[in-house]
Design an enzyme around this catalytic site. Structure first.
Site, PDB file in Angstrom:
ATOM      1  N   HIS A  83       2.797   6.068  -2.413  1.00 10.05           N
ATOM      2  CA  HIS A  83       3.859   7.072  -2.372  1.00 10.05           C
ATOM      3  C   HIS A  83       4.865   6.986  -3.512  1.00 10.05           C
ATOM      4  CE1 HIS A  83       2.340   8.384   1.450  1.00 10.05           C
ATOM      5  NE2 HIS A  83       2.398   7.152   1.912  1.00 10.05           N
TER       6      HIS A  83
ATOM      7  N   ARG B 277       0.837  -1.201   0.000  1.00  5.73           N
ATOM      8  CA  ARG B 277       0.000   0.000   0.000  1.00  5.73           C
ATOM      9  C   ARG B 277       0.869   1.246   0.000  1.00  5.73           C
ATOM     10  NH1 ARG B 277       0.089   4.695   2.287  1.00  5.73           N
ATOM     11  NH2 ARG B 277      -1.883   5.680   2.644  1.00  5.73           N
TER      12      ARG B 277
END
Length: 122
Positions: free
Chosen positions: A80, A75
């Site tokens: 990011h 995730r």
């Protein structure tokens, strides 16, 4: 297991099912060419990881058959470092790994619900 953990697990299962259905009939090559599918699947991967972070640490430790840490880490990468994310890894994760992980989570839910029923019968 707490009721909160059970609710989160059921939401994780829903997100995993959505991710799998978003793949539809894509093979890896057609997935790689479908920008909308890639972004939608990545968003559900992010949702799964975020939900995992809401599970109690003790609960995760008590259920090591599920790669909680790896999924939460995936995730973080999807959120990011999206531009460097390997989409073929996303495809393989959702197509090949999510189904068995989802089955493990379903079994955890069934165990918890069975324990709740046994407690209620006392």
């Amino acid at each position: 297991m707490s009721d909160e953990n059970l609710v989160v697990l059921k939401k994780i299962l829903e997100e995993m099912s959505i991710a799998h259905s978003l793949l539809g009939m894509h093979d890896v090559d057609s997935f790689m060419e479908d920008e909308m599918a890639k972004r939608a699947v990545c968003m559900t991967v992010i949702n799964v990881g975020e939900l995992i972070k809401n599970l109690d640490m003790d609960f995760r430790a008590d259920n090591p058959e599920v790669p909680w840490r790896d999924m939460a880490g995936f995730r973080d990468i999807a959120a990011h470092k999206y531009q460097t994310l390997r989409m073929d890894d996303v495809y393989v994760t959702v197509a090949d790994e999510f189904p068995s992980i989802a089955e493990d989570i379903r079994m955890i839910c069934e165990r918890a619900e069975g324990e709740d029923e046994a407690r209620d019968d006392r």
